[in-house]
Scaffold this motif. Sequence first.
Motif, PDB file in Angstrom:
ATOM      1  N   CYS A 132       0.836  -1.193   0.000  1.00 34.18           N
ATOM      2  CA  CYS A 132       0.000   0.000   0.000  1.00 34.18           C
ATOM      3  C   CYS A 132       0.866   1.236   0.000  1.00 34.18           C
ATOM      4  N   LYS A 133       0.501   2.206  -0.791  1.00 36.91           N
ATOM      5  CA  LYS A 133       1.258   3.449  -0.859  1.00 36.91           C
ATOM      6  C   LYS A 133       0.907   4.348   0.317  1.00 36.91           C
ATOM      7  N   LYS A 134       1.916   5.035   0.811  1.00 39.68           N
ATOM      8  CA  LYS A 134       1.670   5.982   1.898  1.00 39.68           C
ATOM      9  C   LYS A 134       1.432   7.365   1.312  1.00 39.68           C
ATOM     10  N   ASP A 135       0.162   7.713   1.200  1.00 43.32           N
ATOM     11  CA  ASP A 135      -0.177   9.056   0.757  1.00 43.32           C
ATOM     12  C   ASP A 135      -1.532   9.412   1.346  1.00 43.32           C
ATOM     13  N   ASP A 136      -1.966  10.613   1.085  1.00 39.97           N
ATOM     14  CA  ASP A 136      -3.210  11.063   1.701  1.00 39.97           C
ATOM     15  C   ASP A 136      -4.413  10.339   1.154  1.00 39.97           C
ATOM     16  N   LYS A 137      -4.299   9.909  -0.075  1.00 45.57           N
ATOM     17  CA  LYS A 137      -5.416   9.206  -0.682  1.00 45.57           C
ATOM     18  C   LYS A 137      -5.170   7.709  -0.598  1.00 45.57           C
ATOM     19  N   LYS A 138      -5.875   7.048   0.314  1.00 42.80           N
ATOM     20  CA  LYS A 138      -5.657   5.626   0.505  1.00 42.80           C
ATOM     21  C   LYS A 138      -6.243   4.854  -0.673  1.00 42.80           C
ATOM     22  N   PRO A 139      -5.571   3.785  -1.097  1.00 45.01           N
ATOM     23  CA  PRO A 139      -6.120   2.960  -2.159  1.00 45.01           C
ATOM     24  C   PRO A 139      -7.459   2.381  -1.723  1.00 45.01           C
ATOM     25  N   GLU A 140      -8.460   2.557  -2.536  1.00 45.76           N
ATOM     26  CA  GLU A 140      -9.772   2.049  -2.182  1.00 45.76           C
ATOM     27  C   GLU A 140      -9.967   0.662  -2.761  1.00 45.76           C
TER      28      GLU A 140
ATOM     29  N   SER B 225      -9.175   0.914   5.138  1.00 42.15           N
ATOM     30  CA  SER B 225     -10.348   1.781   5.183  1.00 42.15           C
ATOM     31  C   SER B 225     -11.600   0.927   5.336  1.00 42.15           C
ATOM     32  N   ILE B 226     -12.707   1.582   5.643  1.00 40.49           N
ATOM     33  CA  ILE B 226     -13.972   0.874   5.745  1.00 40.49           C
ATOM     34  C   ILE B 226     -14.924   1.487   4.734  1.00 40.49           C
ATOM     35  N   GLN B 227     -15.123   0.778   3.658  1.00 41.99           N
ATOM     36  CA  GLN B 227     -15.959   1.230   2.548  1.00 41.99           C
ATOM     37  C   GLN B 227     -15.541   2.621   2.060  1.00 41.99           C
ATOM     38  N   GLY B 228     -14.225   2.798   1.934  1.00 44.59           N
ATOM     39  CA  GLY B 228     -13.685   4.023   1.376  1.00 44.59           C
ATOM     40  C   GLY B 228     -13.332   5.089   2.387  1.00 44.59           C
ATOM     41  N   GLU B 229     -13.705   4.900   3.663  1.00 46.41           N
ATOM     42  CA  GLU B 229     -13.428   5.891   4.702  1.00 46.41           C
ATOM     43  C   GLU B 229     -12.308   5.398   5.619  1.00 46.41           C
ATOM     44  N   THR B 230     -11.429   6.314   6.032  1.00 48.30           N
ATOM     45  CA  THR B 230     -10.335   5.966   6.935  1.00 48.30           C
ATOM     46  C   THR B 230     -10.879   5.396   8.235  1.00 48.30           C
ATOM     47  N   PHE B 231     -10.269   4.305   8.707  1.00 51.98           N
ATOM     48  CA  PHE B 231     -10.740   3.657   9.939  1.00 51.98           C
ATOM     49  C   PHE B 231      -9.901   4.091  11.133  1.00 51.98           C
ATOM     50  N   ASN B 232      -8.588   3.939  11.075  1.00 47.98           N
ATOM     51  CA  ASN B 232      -7.681   4.367  12.146  1.00 47.98           C
ATOM     52  C   ASN B 232      -6.649   5.356  11.622  1.00 47.98           C
ATOM     53  N   LYS B 233      -6.176   6.227  12.496  1.00 45.73           N
ATOM     54  CA  LYS B 233      -5.133   7.181  12.127  1.00 45.73           C
ATOM     55  C   LYS B 233      -3.793   6.706  12.680  1.00 45.73           C
ATOM     56  N   GLU B 234      -2.730   6.976  11.932  1.00 41.02           N
ATOM     57  CA  GLU B 234      -1.392   6.587  12.359  1.00 41.02           C
ATOM     58  C   GLU B 234      -1.034   7.272  13.676  1.00 41.02           C
ATOM     59  N   GLY B 235      -0.451   6.490  14.588  1.00 45.57           N
ATOM     60  CA  GLY B 235      -0.019   7.047  15.871  1.00 45.57           C
ATOM     61  C   GLY B 235      -1.102   7.125  16.915  1.00 45.57           C
ATOM     62  N   GLU B 236      -2.294   6.631  16.614  1.00 41.30           N
ATOM     63  CA  GLU B 236      -3.402   6.657  17.563  1.00 41.30           C
ATOM     64  C   GLU B 236      -3.934   5.244  17.757  1.00 41.30           C
ATOM     65  N   GLY B 237      -4.659   5.033  18.854  1.00 47.52           N
ATOM     66  CA  GLY B 237      -5.268   3.736  19.068  1.00 47.52           C
ATOM     67  C   GLY B 237      -5.366   3.364  20.532  1.00 47.52           C
ATOM     68  N   PRO B 238      -6.120   2.310  20.834  1.00 48.61           N
ATOM     69  CA  PRO B 238      -6.357   1.916  22.241  1.00 48.61           C
ATOM     70  C   PRO B 238      -5.089   1.479  22.972  1.00 48.61           C
ATOM     71  N   ALA B 239      -4.058   1.015  22.256  1.00 46.64           N
ATOM     72  CA  ALA B 239      -2.814   0.617  22.931  1.00 46.64           C
ATOM     73  C   ALA B 239      -2.091   1.832  23.503  1.00 46.64           C
ATOM     74  N   LEU B 240      -2.206   2.974  22.853  1.00 49.29           N
ATOM     75  CA  LEU B 240      -1.609   4.204  23.372  1.00 49.29           C
ATOM     76  C   LEU B 240      -2.346   4.645  24.630  1.00 49.29           C
ATOM     77  N   ASP B 241      -3.670   4.517  24.616  1.00 56.57           N
ATOM     78  CA  ASP B 241      -4.460   4.837  25.809  1.00 56.57           C
ATOM     79  C   ASP B 241      -4.082   3.900  26.960  1.00 56.57           C
ATOM     80  N   LEU B 242      -3.848   2.646  26.641  1.00 56.79           N
ATOM     81  CA  LEU B 242      -3.452   1.668  27.664  1.00 56.79           C
ATOM     82  C   LEU B 242      -2.137   2.081  28.323  1.00 56.79           C
ATOM     83  N   MET B 243      -1.174   2.502  27.498  1.00 60.53           N
ATOM     84  CA  MET B 243       0.113   2.942  28.030  1.00 60.53           C
ATOM     85  C   MET B 243      -0.055   4.174  28.920  1.00 60.53           C
TER      86      MET B 243
END
Length: 585
Positions: A22-30, A381-399
Amino acid sequence: MSKRILALLVAAVMSTSVLAGCKKDDKKPEEPTTTETTEETKEETKEEEKSDDEAKADTEELDADQYINTFDSAWPITFDPATGDDSYGNAALFNISEPLIRVAEDEAGNAKYVMAGAESYDVSEDGLTYTFHIRKGMKWTDGDELNAQDYAYAVRRCADPETACPYANMVYLVKNGEKVNNGELKVSDLGVATPDDYTLEVTLEQPCAYFIDTVTQRIYFPQREDLVEQLGDQYGSSDINNIPICGPYKIADMTINNELVYEKNPDYWNADNVKVEKVNLQILKDSNTINNALLTGELDYAGVSDPKWQTQLADTGEYQRVTLVRPWTGYWLMNYNEGSNVSNNKITRALGAVIDRDEVIQNAWDGAPVPAYAFVPPTISIQGETFNKEGEGPALDLMNDYKDKAKELFEEGCKEMGKDPATVTIKLLGSDTSDKGRIAVEAFQQQIEKALGCKVEATNADWNDFINRLKANDYDIAWLAWGADFNDPSNFLETNYSKTRAYPTGWTNEKFDSLIEEAKKSTDAKVRAEALHEAERILIYEDAALVPINHAVSNIFRRNYIRGAINNYFATMGFQALYTVGRDK
């Protein structure tokens, strides 16, 4: 859920034979997920226009001797589509078998469907019945005709509980799939039919937003009923005579754990568009061996993680370099079975709270991977929409919430299990036997021992030994990796669903299961996203049954003469898209 890239390797910068990512750019491959079919889209699926690379190949002066030298890091567990689940076997199957639909890449780098074993398909107005029109004239290499019955038998065999198919959860989308797989109904009750030799009908339990994506996977690869009956457990074993072939390549030779040699299959329906005549695939594990082989020309492409090697290769001017963030997550899976030292969520949360991903990434992997704080990577993505953002998530909250009180939490959990925290030894098991893998697992060992005051037995085992120890529950923490089969969060999270879990870890959470089921029943992206986000939080934050470690980044170096390489991670074209121009210049 799926296991195509279930590469049980902890090396975040995968030094495997990389063709897609997958390419790293603002437009995720759908991913080309559909919930309905219009007349316009039906016509599009019937078109068989040449790809850009095929058109370019018509005008370029191709090398007279078309061959590719590549590698993989482990031998396939099996070449049987129904019983295997590893990435290595899957990579082989994309070259020797013919799925109903393949995934290629459009001009923008996005995934697109390419009709393969099916010439086209239709969807009923209620979204429940998919009719695949099977291509006529296809053959197995022994001369037998390939038809709709071979595809129908494949799905039925994967649903049959006696097969123990690791992909059986995908069959649950099909009418009566779950009941058939649980033994409540007969295989003949599965919602699969063949009105004639060239028509395959699949009826679903309910409309599914990502069903077509599952059709590109191995449970829909054709299988030979006569050979399954004849060969039994040896069907698809590492013997050329036991591997039915109908894809763009056949296996000309193999030496187990050493080499696979592919040759173009002249009987393949699309053989005229397959340019490469021979593929020499070695089994290589050591990164320095791989990098040196790439430099000397023994390999035509590879993922390279070491910055020094990257600089050396780039300075030659002989390579195309592509950097790709992959929809891939390395993670720890906690053993909740009886006898485990971590079958308590206070212990697992303490473990998840004290690890320093960045330190390990810098020291073991030269800073290349991306720290993971969610199981579903940011490239999904989930049906074309971003699901998670890089650097965020429940594991960070756990820490953030538990790092300062992790030792106290660990001791409480040990006492609840009737164990003395000072005498507990946690077995951390990985499968990356390279130097980088050793550095990484030992670094985590030291972090845990220092923070929690317990002992950690950290080891990396060879692939087969790792699998055997995993199945035997001979571990407390298993370090695995999961790469997406298709672009939907369910592909990751359903690996922990109790009815179709990827591994028998013993962890079950009723709320998690109900959220997975809620997301499966809906085609509304917002409803699905909310349910799956909550499920991910339960998995990682509340119970810490899974601890995400890193998302892989690949720096791929391809020789300048390589053409046709696909950069979209979800592509399933195999070697047939490649060709070379100017190899000897």
